[in-house]
Design a protein around this motif. Structure first.
Motif, PDB file in Angstrom:
ATOM      1  N   UNK A 211       0.787  -1.227   0.000  1.00  0.00           N
ATOM      2  CA  UNK A 211       0.000   0.000   0.000  1.00  0.00           C
ATOM      3  C   UNK A 211       0.813   1.267   0.000  1.00  0.00           C
ATOM      4  N   UNK A 212       2.031   1.213  -0.537  1.00  0.00           N
ATOM      5  CA  UNK A 212       2.818   2.422  -0.638  1.00  0.00           C
ATOM      6  C   UNK A 212       2.215   3.415  -1.628  1.00  0.00           C
ATOM      7  N   UNK A 257      13.483   7.202  -7.089  1.00  0.00           N
ATOM      8  CA  UNK A 257      14.374   6.090  -7.414  1.00  0.00           C
ATOM      9  C   UNK A 257      14.469   5.058  -6.295  1.00  0.00           C
ATOM     10  N   UNK A 258      13.608   5.200  -5.280  1.00  0.00           N
ATOM     11  CA  UNK A 258      13.626   4.257  -4.163  1.00  0.00           C
ATOM     12  C   UNK A 258      12.193   3.886  -3.793  1.00  0.00           C
ATOM     13  N   UNK A 259      12.051   2.957  -2.823  1.00  0.00           N
ATOM     14  CA  UNK A 259      10.708   2.429  -2.537  1.00  0.00           C
ATOM     15  C   UNK A 259      10.508   2.155  -1.051  1.00  0.00           C
ATOM     16  N   UNK A 260      10.966   3.048  -0.190  1.00  0.00           N
ATOM     17  CA  UNK A 260      10.766   2.877   1.249  1.00  0.00           C
ATOM     18  C   UNK A 260       9.389   3.398   1.652  1.00  0.00           C
ATOM     19  N   UNK A 261       8.784   2.696   2.599  1.00  0.00           N
ATOM     20  CA  UNK A 261       7.491   3.159   3.116  1.00  0.00           C
ATOM     21  C   UNK A 261       7.668   3.657   4.546  1.00  0.00           C
ATOM     22  N   UNK A 262       6.955   4.740   4.863  1.00  0.00           N
ATOM     23  CA  UNK A 262       7.101   5.368   6.175  1.00  0.00           C
ATOM     24  C   UNK A 262       6.038   4.869   7.132  1.00  0.00           C
ATOM     25  N   UNK A 282       0.660   3.744   3.032  1.00  0.00           N
ATOM     26  CA  UNK A 282       1.875   4.317   3.593  1.00  0.00           C
ATOM     27  C   UNK A 282       2.451   5.353   2.645  1.00  0.00           C
ATOM     28  N   UNK A 283       2.901   6.455   3.229  1.00  0.00           N
ATOM     29  CA  UNK A 283       3.580   7.459   2.430  1.00  0.00           C
ATOM     30  C   UNK A 283       4.966   6.953   2.031  1.00  0.00           C
ATOM     31  N   UNK A 284       5.445   7.416   0.895  1.00  0.00           N
ATOM     32  CA  UNK A 284       6.782   7.073   0.451  1.00  0.00           C
ATOM     33  C   UNK A 284       7.809   7.952   1.154  1.00  0.00           C
TER      34      UNK A 284
END
Length: 530
Positions: A211-212, A257-262, A282-284
């Motif tokens: 759910x990013x 260029x990245x895919x981390x979720x907060x 989730x926000x990126x």
């Protein structure tokens, strides 16, 4: 005295009264008893000598059997198990006493059973009719490779640039891969490779699945940090103008260029359990740096910049072309080429990622532990099954059923965590799409920066994940390595390890290599069962 009188006297002395006196006489009794006792003591001592000799031979025979079956049961052993056992007995001169060797093998195990028998000739017990004593020996060794699931967590924060830490980490981590995936072990061992810096990047597929929500695409010129739209996770509508740059045929856009979720933004609820982030949306994590460390250029021993070709390979001195490369990539969140690899047993793939992973800003060890444990949680199995589908090809088909249940007696789960620094606070730009985020560090524009969690909160969340992993209903084995990180980082790693024996402080190339090799060999432990 007359002859008759003499006879009467003799008859009197040998009569009933004389016999009675003789019976009462004790002269010589102790001598006979002492001889009897001495003979008994000599016999007991002789029996002891015979038994001691017998035990010495039994110990030698048993030690030979034990060593032989251990060597023969090793899955890395290329010779036939029976030949290995026989060779051990030949070398010790006990070959004639080996009576049986029974090897059993399967896809992920080998069991070797051996029996030997000899007799000891007695020296003293033969006087009692016992001419020999039996000397039996039996041993069984098994090296089995159960289903092994490993989350290998590697710190790629900016401080790894000091003292050649990153250069020393790479070969040590690659040797770990080679050891745990050696031979038949590769059929049953899966590795989640988890590089981390300020955040941990699960990759584009998992970002979408959890759910990013990506920030929008915007035009941005190349000299302001814009990048080629073709290599971006988001693109502008075709009819909108893009940024400009050195190539007039390229559309330049704001970096995504990245895919981390907060999941820090949701009151830390995701740190209260050991499942994958489950808040639906989730926000990126923004594309930013906090500290001014990304501008450093990779240099040689003389301090001269090293030039790299278009394949990111260093160019030898004297060759034309090439450009200098910075020591680390921009971003608190590692870029997608340094994201998690899931349930892999492909040593080449894993070692290539270790060789090419790039350093980034921050130390968010709590994020890394969250992912490490969640990827061992059997509740994540549907996600692995989806990644194993041919259309996604992110997990080998044979591991589509992983993570296996915590209570599976044929499965062992490990987390191997290496860090070189203490957990930091978590900061973010107030404006995710600020035009300066791709080029100017937040520490140089503090008015644009906000803290989302404190250092103490992050340490608490880290310890909570460690505690969940070590709980009896999960029983995940945790090894930790503090790499040139005395003080607080060592304390954090020592706390998280399964025991003091599972914690390794390391300094320098030799010690980090030894730590990883020791952990790998303990995972591949050979067990003597009988």
């Amino acid at each position: 005295m007359t002859q008759m009188s003499q006879e009467r006297q003799d008859n009197h002395e040998t009569g009933p009264e004389g016999l009675s006196e003789f019976a009462r006489n004790e002269d010589g009794v102790m001598t006979i008893f002492s001889i009897f006792i001495m003979l008994m003591m000599l016999m007991v001592a002789g029996i002891g000598v015979d038994l001691m000799q017998n035990e010495m031979r039994r110990t030698a025979l048993q030690n030979t059997v034990d060593r032989a079956v251990l060597a023969a049961a090793d899955l890395d052993q290329t010779r036939p198990p029976t030949a290995v056992v026989e060779d051990y007995f030949d070398k010790t001169g006990l070959r004639e006493f080996l009576t049986d060797v029974d090897p059993q093998a399967g896809l992920n195990y080998r069991t070797v059973t051996a029996e030997a028998f000899m007799r000891t000739n007695t020296q003293f017990m033969s006087l009692l009719g016992v001419d020999t004593l039996p000397v039996p020996a039996f041993s069984q060794a098994v090296e089995d490779v159960p289903n092994v699931e490993i989350s290998l967590v590697l710190d790629i924060s900016g401080s790894m640039r000091f003292s050649n830490r990153m250069q020393n980490l790479r070969p040590a981590a690659k040797e770990f891969i080679d050891i745990v995936l050696l031979g038949p072990a590769a059929n049953t061992t899966s590795i989640n490779l988890i590089p981390y810096a300020g955040q941990t990047n699960p990759g584009p597929f998992m970002f979408d699945r959890l759910g990013g929500i990506r920030y929008s695409a915007e035009a941005l010129d190349e000299d302001e940090g814009g990048r080629n739209e073709l290599f971006n996770n988001t693109r502008l509508p075709a009819d909108e103008d893009a940024g400009e740059g050195s190539d007039p045929d390229v559309r330049y856009v704001y970096p995504n260029v990245s895919s981390c979720i907060d999941f820090d933004l949701y009151n830390n609820l995701d740190f209260l359990h050991d499942e994958l982030p489950s808040q639906s949306n989730y926000e990126q994590t923004a594309h930013f740096m906090n500290w001014r460390i990304a501008s450093e250029i990779i240099r040689d021993a003389d301090g001269d910049p090293i030039l790299f070709d278009e394949n990111d390979e260093p160019i030898e001195e004297g060759q034309p072309g090439g450009t200098p490369r910075k020591v680390m990539d921009w971003g608190w969140c590692p870029q997608d080429q340094t994201s998690i690899i899931y349930a892999s047993n492909n040593a080449t793939q894993l070692k290539q990622r270790i060789d090419t992973m790039r350093m980034h800003d921050g130390t968010g060890t709590h994020y890394a532990m969250k992912w490490a444990l969640a990827l061992l949680n059997p509740d994540s199995q549907p996600d692995f099954a989806e990644m194993a589908r041919p259309a996604n090809n992110l997990v080998p088909p044979q591991f589509a059923d992983r993570p296996l249940p915590y209570n599976d007696t044929e499965t062992v789960k490990y987390i191997v965590l290496m860090t070189d620094g203490q957990i930091t606070e978590q900061v973010r730009p107030k404006n995710t799409m600020h035009q300066e985020n791709p080029t100017v560090e937040l520490n140089d524009r503090k008015s644009d920066r906000k803290q989302i969690t404190s250092q103490s909160t992050n340490v608490t969340n880290f310890k909570r994940q460690c505690d969940l992993a070590k709980s009896s209903d999960r029983n995940v084995v945790i090894y930790t390595i503090a790499f040139e990180a005395p003080g607080t980082p060592e304390d954090q790693m020592r706390y998280c390890a399964s025991s003091p024996g599972h914690f390794f402080p390391a300094t320098g190339k030799a010690e980090i290599a030894a730590a990883f090799a020791t952990i790998a060999r303990q995972i591949n432990e050979l067990r003597l069962t009988q």
